[in-house]
Structure formats: C-alpha cells, structure tokens
Design a protein around this motif. Structure first.
Motif, PDB file in Angstrom:
ATOM      1  N   VAL A  98       0.815  -1.056  -0.025  1.00  0.00           N
ATOM      2  CA  VAL A  98       0.083  -0.117  -0.002  1.00  0.00           C
ATOM      3  C   VAL A  98       0.858   1.265  -0.066  1.00  0.00           C
ATOM      4  CG1 VAL A  98      -1.774   0.998   1.031  1.00  0.00           C
ATOM      5  CG2 VAL A  98      -1.816  -1.139   1.325  1.00  0.00           C
ATOM      6  N   TYR A  99       0.543   2.235  -0.893  1.00  0.00           N
ATOM      7  CA  TYR A  99       1.242   3.425  -0.935  1.00  0.00           C
ATOM      8  C   TYR A  99       0.530   4.379  -0.393  1.00  0.00           C
ATOM      9  CZ  TYR A  99       3.506   0.270  -4.400  1.00  0.00           C
ATOM     10  OH  TYR A  99       4.512  -0.543  -4.882  1.00  0.00           O
ATOM     11  N   PHE A 100       1.415   5.399   0.417  1.00  0.00           N
ATOM     12  CA  PHE A 100       0.821   6.660   1.004  1.00  0.00           C
ATOM     13  C   PHE A 100       1.602   7.835   0.488  1.00  0.00           C
ATOM     14  CE2 PHE A 100      -0.008   3.373   4.001  1.00  0.00           C
ATOM     15  CZ  PHE A 100      -1.377   3.574   4.583  1.00  0.00           C
ATOM     16  N   VAL A 101       0.815   8.879  -0.237  1.00  0.00           N
ATOM     17  CA  VAL A 101       1.527   9.644  -0.857  1.00  0.00           C
ATOM     18  C   VAL A 101       1.600  10.961   0.194  1.00  0.00           C
ATOM     19  CG1 VAL A 101       1.007  11.757  -2.740  1.00  0.00           C
ATOM     20  CG2 VAL A 101       0.027   9.287  -2.818  1.00  0.00           C
ATOM     21  N   MET A 102       2.981  11.233   0.210  1.00  0.00           N
ATOM     22  CA  MET A 102       3.482  12.063   1.375  1.00  0.00           C
ATOM     23  C   MET A 102       3.718  13.463   0.523  1.00  0.00           C
ATOM     24  SD  MET A 102       3.603  10.234   3.797  1.00  0.00           S
ATOM     25  CE  MET A 102       3.996  11.131   4.887  1.00  0.00           C
ATOM     26  N   THR A 103       4.249  13.551  -0.482  1.00  0.00           N
ATOM     27  CA  THR A 103       4.333  14.991  -1.094  1.00  0.00           C
ATOM     28  C   THR A 103       4.073  14.737  -2.716  1.00  0.00           C
ATOM     29  OG1 THR A 103       6.677  14.793  -1.715  1.00  0.00           O
ATOM     30  CG2 THR A 103       6.087  15.874   0.386  1.00  0.00           C
ATOM     31  N   GLY A 104       3.773  15.777  -3.296  1.00  0.00           N
ATOM     32  CA  GLY A 104       3.524  15.564  -4.908  1.00  0.00           C
ATOM     33  C   GLY A 104       2.197  15.167  -5.205  1.00  0.00           C
ATOM     34  N   ARG A 105       2.112  14.757  -6.511  1.00  0.00           N
ATOM     35  CA  ARG A 105       0.986  14.440  -7.009  1.00  0.00           C
ATOM     36  C   ARG A 105       0.882  13.156  -8.149  1.00  0.00           C
ATOM     37  NH1 ARG A 105      -2.368  16.824 -11.421  1.00  0.00           N
ATOM     38  NH2 ARG A 105      -0.891  18.315 -11.748  1.00  0.00           N
ATOM     39  N   LEU A 106       0.150  12.208  -7.838  1.00  0.00           N
ATOM     40  CA  LEU A 106       0.258  10.973  -8.560  1.00  0.00           C
ATOM     41  C   LEU A 106      -1.092  10.737  -9.416  1.00  0.00           C
ATOM     42  CD1 LEU A 106       2.384  10.587  -6.196  1.00  0.00           C
ATOM     43  CD2 LEU A 106       2.286   8.136  -6.801  1.00  0.00           C
ATOM     44  N   ARG A 107      -0.949  10.031 -10.653  1.00  0.00           N
ATOM     45  CA  ARG A 107      -2.192   9.906 -11.393  1.00  0.00           C
ATOM     46  C   ARG A 107      -2.306   8.381 -11.640  1.00  0.00           C
ATOM     47  NH1 ARG A 107      -2.189  13.682 -16.202  1.00  0.00           N
ATOM     48  NH2 ARG A 107      -3.014  15.031 -14.638  1.00  0.00           N
ATOM     49  N   ALA A 108      -3.804   7.873 -11.489  1.00  0.00           N
ATOM     50  CA  ALA A 108      -4.172   6.673 -11.696  1.00  0.00           C
ATOM     51  C   ALA A 108      -4.791   6.234 -13.135  1.00  0.00           C
ATOM     52  CB  ALA A 108      -4.908   5.995 -10.534  1.00  0.00           C
ATOM     53  N   VAL A 109      -4.167   5.349 -13.872  1.00  0.00           N
ATOM     54  CA  VAL A 109      -4.736   5.156 -15.235  1.00  0.00           C
ATOM     55  C   VAL A 109      -4.947   3.633 -15.577  1.00  0.00           C
ATOM     56  CG1 VAL A 109      -3.409   7.268 -16.232  1.00  0.00           C
ATOM     57  CG2 VAL A 109      -2.481   5.085 -16.283  1.00  0.00           C
ATOM     58  N   LEU A 110      -5.906   3.652 -16.420  1.00  0.00           N
ATOM     59  CA  LEU A 110      -6.350   2.214 -16.688  1.00  0.00           C
ATOM     60  C   LEU A 110      -5.666   1.967 -18.303  1.00  0.00           C
ATOM     61  CD1 LEU A 110      -7.695  -0.603 -16.501  1.00  0.00           C
ATOM     62  CD2 LEU A 110      -9.768   0.468 -17.399  1.00  0.00           C
ATOM     63  N   HIS A 111      -4.899   1.204 -18.686  1.00  0.00           N
ATOM     64  CA  HIS A 111      -4.266   1.072 -20.024  1.00  0.00           C
ATOM     65  C   HIS A 111      -5.483   0.296 -20.927  1.00  0.00           C
ATOM     66  CE1 HIS A 111      -0.499   2.185 -18.537  1.00  0.00           C
ATOM     67  NE2 HIS A 111      -0.531   1.323 -17.752  1.00  0.00           N
ATOM     68  N   GLY A 112      -5.651   0.985 -22.030  1.00  0.00           N
ATOM     69  CA  GLY A 112      -6.768   0.680 -23.123  1.00  0.00           C
ATOM     70  C   GLY A 112      -5.910   0.222 -24.213  1.00  0.00           C
ATOM     71  N   VAL A 113      -6.847  -0.413 -25.149  1.00  0.00           N
ATOM     72  CA  VAL A 113      -6.351  -0.580 -26.378  1.00  0.00           C
ATOM     73  C   VAL A 113      -6.131   0.821 -27.177  1.00  0.00           C
ATOM     74  CG1 VAL A 113      -6.781  -1.747 -28.660  1.00  0.00           C
ATOM     75  CG2 VAL A 113      -7.298  -2.697 -26.702  1.00  0.00           C
ATOM     76  N   ARG A 114      -6.930   1.523 -27.244  1.00  0.00           N
ATOM     77  CA  ARG A 114      -7.004   2.575 -27.936  1.00  0.00           C
ATOM     78  C   ARG A 114      -6.103   3.915 -27.191  1.00  0.00           C
ATOM     79  NH1 ARG A 114     -10.787   7.071 -28.680  1.00  0.00           N
ATOM     80  NH2 ARG A 114     -12.349   6.142 -27.389  1.00  0.00           N
ATOM     81  N   GLN A 115      -6.485   4.067 -26.038  1.00  0.00           N
ATOM     82  CA  GLN A 115      -5.865   5.020 -25.345  1.00  0.00           C
ATOM     83  C   GLN A 115      -6.043   4.970 -23.775  1.00  0.00           C
ATOM     84  OE1 GLN A 115      -8.085   9.028 -25.773  1.00  0.00           O
ATOM     85  NE2 GLN A 115      -9.582   8.114 -24.826  1.00  0.00           N
ATOM     86  N   ASP A 116      -5.219   5.206 -22.923  1.00  0.00           N
ATOM     87  CA  ASP A 116      -5.051   5.104 -21.484  1.00  0.00           C
ATOM     88  C   ASP A 116      -6.326   6.172 -21.169  1.00  0.00           C
ATOM     89  OD1 ASP A 116      -3.133   3.556 -21.648  1.00  0.00           O
ATOM     90  OD2 ASP A 116      -1.683   5.046 -20.918  1.00  0.00           O
ATOM     91  N   LEU A 117      -7.145   5.579 -20.032  1.00  0.00           N
ATOM     92  CA  LEU A 117      -8.142   6.336 -19.242  1.00  0.00           C
ATOM     93  C   LEU A 117      -7.798   6.763 -17.918  1.00  0.00           C
ATOM     94  CD1 LEU A 117     -11.298   6.929 -19.359  1.00  0.00           C
ATOM     95  CD2 LEU A 117     -11.859   4.890 -18.451  1.00  0.00           C
ATOM     96  N   ILE A 118      -7.728   8.147 -17.847  1.00  0.00           N
ATOM     97  CA  ILE A 118      -7.542   8.600 -16.591  1.00  0.00           C
ATOM     98  C   ILE A 118      -8.500   8.481 -15.655  1.00  0.00           C
ATOM     99  CG2 ILE A 118      -6.649  10.636 -15.228  1.00  0.00           C
ATOM    100  CD1 ILE A 118      -5.684  11.614 -17.959  1.00  0.00           C
TER     101      ILE A 118
END
Length: 228
Positions: A48-68
């Motif tokens: 499990v990951y705890f974000v202390m500083t900064g900004r992260l982005r979760a995406v789902l990889h797709g055939v046509r494009q990644d979905l944010i």
C-alpha cells in the motif's frame, strides 16, 4: 512536520509518535521523479502506498488510449484493494510531478487497519468515495453525449473564484489529450467542444487557467441534459 514520517500523513495523525516510528521503519520511502511509474496494473505485489508529497495519477491502460481515473495529492493512499482482497492491481500509477511515497507492506497495513481506527475509517471513506465517483462516471459515460461529458469534467476540476461567486477556475488545467482520456473520447473532439464553449462565452482561456464564466449556468445546462 517532515514528510519523511507517516506522522505527517492525515491517516496517522492520531497515532502516538513511537508507533509512527515503528511503522516508518517498515516502509520503503520512494522519491519518484515526474513521469516515472510507481506501480503497474499487472504488478503482483500487495503493498500500500501513502502519498506524502507531490501528485500521482491513476490510469487504466486501454487498446485505443489510457483512461485517466483520478489524481492523488499528498494525504492520499492507494493499493488498499489489493492488500485487502489479495486480487491483482486494477490500475497503473505514475508521478505527475516529483513525489515522495511511503510503501507499506501488505501485512503491516492490514494489521494497522484493524488496530488503528482512524486508518480503518480513512480506508472505508476512500472506498465509499471511489464507489460514488465510479458510479457517477459510469452513469455519465452511458447517459451523456461528449459535449455534456466535457462540461461535467470541467465543472469537476474547477474551484470557486473568490473574486466572483459566479465563476469557477481550473488552475493548471489538463491539456486536451488528458481531458479526452478522462472522459473516454478523442482529443480532436475535446478541442472542438472547448472551442465551441469559448465562442459561446461559457469559458475563458487564460495563461495557466481556464475560467468558467458562469458555473451555475453551466451546471443548470448539464442538469437539464441529465434529467431530460
């Protein structure tokens, strides 16, 4: 408070200092550069990951494009589903800007969830919020045309303008490709709709920001489409 301790994370603010120090020693502290991947959706770890500083982005990889799916600021956490149910990762996560993340082993996380109530409450609240957001987004994808999805996403990203209560501002807005990935459409389509909104006076594009000139009007227009 230094971000190099879990005591700086809101999930652990009520934990006594010695308990935090013990948990700190169990964690791996990752300094991640902007653009670097933190975890992939095919990874088989359960940390499990705890974000202390900064900004992260979760995406789902797709055939046509990644979905944010969403962005995660300091104070967020992710990976809890895999830790709790033992299933595979469902999303990939990368750093939008330089970030510091505390990586906690699955076993330590699960034990702490059941012995430290604030963390347990934070996990439940996060699961509820994600479920609500997912329900809303699935509903939008199924019920709204592209124009209305653009309107909905811009309203979601905007924050009230303190100088004018009618207006809302998106600071550091996503580019058109990113916006397309958020609503599952093409960049060219987003560009066309953004230009149409600007011509209609619904938005103003400024350096480093997009201003929604009348957020209530745009919200009412979206609501009319949803209830039609």
């Amino acid at each position: 408070m230094s971000p190099n301790t879990l005591a700086a994370h809101p999930c652990f603010k009520t934990l006594d200092p010695e308990s935090c120090r013990i948990l700190d020693r169990h964690c791996i502290w990752l300094r991640t550069s902007a653009g670097a991947w933190v975890v992939g959706q095919t990874a088989d770890d359960r940390d499990v990951y705890f974000v202390m500083t900064g900004r992260l982005r979760a995406v789902l990889h797709g055939v046509r494009q990644d979905l944010i799916f969403n962005d995660m600021e300091a104070g967020s956490f992710f990976g809890d589903l895999a830790a709790l149910d033992g299933g595979p990762r469902s999303l990939s996560v990368f750093a939008v800007n330089d970030s510091l993340v505390a990586k906690m082993p699955c076993a330590v996380f699960v034990e702490t969830v059941f012995t430290h109530r604030p963390l347990g409450e934070a996990v439940v609240a996060a699961l509820v919020a994600r479920n609500r957001a997912m329900t809303r987004r699935v509903g939008e994808l199924g019920a709204l045309d592209v124009r209305s999805r653009v309107h909905a996403e811009l309203l979601r990203l905007a924050r009230p303008d303190r100088e004018d209560p009618r207006r809302a501002i998106i600071h550091s807005p996503p580019n058109q490709s990113e916006l397309a990935s958020r609503i599952n459409t093409r960049r060219e389509t987003v560009s066309r709709e953004i230009n149409a909104m600007e011509r209609e006076g619904l938005i103003e594009r400024r350096r480093g920001a997009i201003v929604i000139t009348d957020a209530l009007r745009l919200s009412a227009r979206l609501e009319a489409v949803v209830t039609a």
